[in-house]
Enzyme design. Structure first.
Site, PDB file in Angstrom:
ATOM      1  N   ASP A   1       0.816  -1.219   0.000  1.00 32.73           N
ATOM      2  CA  ASP A   1       0.000   0.000   0.000  1.00 32.73           C
ATOM      3  C   ASP A   1       0.844   1.261   0.000  1.00 32.73           C
ATOM      4  OD1 ASP A   1       0.937  -0.439   2.554  1.00 32.73           O
ATOM      5  OD2 ASP A   1      -0.903   0.142   3.570  1.00 32.73           O
TER       6      ASP A   1
ATOM      7  N   GLU B   1      13.202   1.224  14.584  1.00 31.33           N
ATOM      8  CA  GLU B   1      13.079   2.347  13.646  1.00 31.33           C
ATOM      9  C   GLU B   1      12.906   3.650  14.426  1.00 31.33           C
ATOM     10  OE1 GLU B   1      10.332   3.805   9.869  1.00 31.33           O
ATOM     11  OE2 GLU B   1       9.582   2.278  11.236  1.00 31.33           O
TER      12      GLU B   1
END
Length: 384
Positions: free
Chosen positions: A27, A215
């Site tokens: 996506d 992250e």
């Protein structure tokens, strides 16, 4: 390093080089034109732009804005037009085509089936539509002279409570194009340990999984993903740099977690451009991948979200080449790392390395050597 590969590769050489991609969101990689067409067909009238070029710019600017709300809005638009079988097939097929056109020979593309149920599809119908799209994209790529194999990673959202259900789905389709499992979403407040039942299930089934970790949240996220959950790979893992100390004299000391990650050859799915957008790195030249490459961590290069980052595998390598002076040898090193870390059987990984990747780089290096020899011969008046 051999003499014929010291020169910086050209963009064309990088594009033609065989590449392997382990961290790419379905996506996050739609073509802007496809979004516009699907929105029109489905009556979705919330796009910020209806001109494909302007829409592509909007996605990149929104991702660069520094606003988490605006960044998340980008995915709301892409997911909104991925709610039918036909749309999912089209997006998956185009994904495979686009990657193959960029020289990617093997890719693992992830998506969250639970995000595509708004118009009545079942989880199984979502998976089957995406798998069908990937196979169609592989066929189209082959017809256009490109070779690619695409495996799917089924993702569960960290803030939801469907991880075990999605893990069972991944296991059910593991022989039909699904190669593993992942969890994604905000790290802070949603540790991977919330989904231990899913990871324990996958381990009992001898299945593969990666976890978005390191992250944004740092070392605790990495430690939990590895020691509590048993992840095979780390999605991003860029914050492992926080456990590495570089002294003024250039000497390097690894903390125990960093040493463990390197010693165990745990793959790091690094996404340089995306990391800059999320603030995990301040510039390409200062991205931790440079140090991790020198220290021989199992680092790999990935795109994350090609639409939002306005990137491709070739662009990521071009930017790293500019930042660190990487050569074809370095790009091959990253590529082999990724192929070694893929979630397909060992013999198939080995065949890709020996039959596709190494010959591809050898051909590029031979071209470079021939040009150098021809140039030298021309300047001396001798025939090559």
């Amino acid at each position: 390093m051999t003499s014929q590969t010291r020169e910086t590769p050209t963009p064309d050489q990088i594009r033609r080089a065989p590449k392997v991609l382990l961290h790419d969101h379905l996506d996050g990689g739609l073509r802007p034109g496809t979004i516009v067409e699907l929105a029109h067909d489905q009556g979705y009238d919330h796009l910020p732009e209806t001109d494909p070029d302007k829409l592509g710019i909007w996605f990149r600017e929104a991702a660069d804005s520094g606003s988490l709300e605006r960044y998340l809005e980008t995915f709301a638009h892409t997911c909104a037009v991925m709610q039918t079988k036909e749309a999912l097939k089209r997006v998956a097929a185009e994904c495979a085509e686009d990657l193959a056109e960029d020289g990617v020979v093997y890719a693992e593309v992830r998506y969250a089936p639970e995000q595509h149920l708004e118009k009545g599809l079942t989880l199984e119908e979502v998976v089957e539509a995406v798998n069908e799209g990937f196979r169609e994209g592989e066929r189209r790529a082959k017809a256009n002279g490109h070779r690619i194999r695409v495996g799917a990673l089924l993702t569960a959202m960290r803030h939801a409570a469907r991880a075990l259900e999605i893990a069972e789905l991944a296991n059910r389709y593991r022989d039909e194009g699904v190669v593993g499992f992942d969890i994604a979403g905000a790290e802070a407040g949603y540790p991977p340990t919330r989904h231990l039942d899913a990871f324990e299930y996958l381990k009992r089934e001898n299945n593969h999984f990666t976890i978005h970790a390191g992250e944004a949240f740092g070392l605790p996220s990495i430690w939990q993903a590895l020691q509590w959950c048993g992840a095979d790979r780390l999605g991003h893992g860029v914050r492992i740099i926080d456990d590495i100390t570089v002294a003024d004299d250039g000497s390097v000391r690894l903390g125990r977690l960093a040493a463990y990650v390197r010693d165990k050859r745990i793959p790091l799915e690094m996404c340089p451009t995306s990391n800059l957008q999320t603030g995990a790195a301040s510039s390409y030249a200062e991205h931790p991948i440079g140090l991790l490459r020198r220290l021989h961590f199992r680092a790999t290069v990935n795109t994350d979200n090609r639409l939002m980052s306005g990137t491709s595998m070739s662009r990521e390598f071009e930017l790293l080449t500019e930042a660190f002076g990487y050569t074809l040898d370095d790009i091959q090193w990253f590529t082999v790392n990724a192929m070694k870390s893929a979630f397909i059987p060992f013999d198939e990984r080995l065949a890709m390395i020996n039959d596709v990747i190494k010959p591809g780089y050898a051909e590029l290096k031979s071209e470079w050597l021939f040009k150098q020899t021809a140039s030298t011969s021309t300047s001396t008046g001798k025939r090559p």
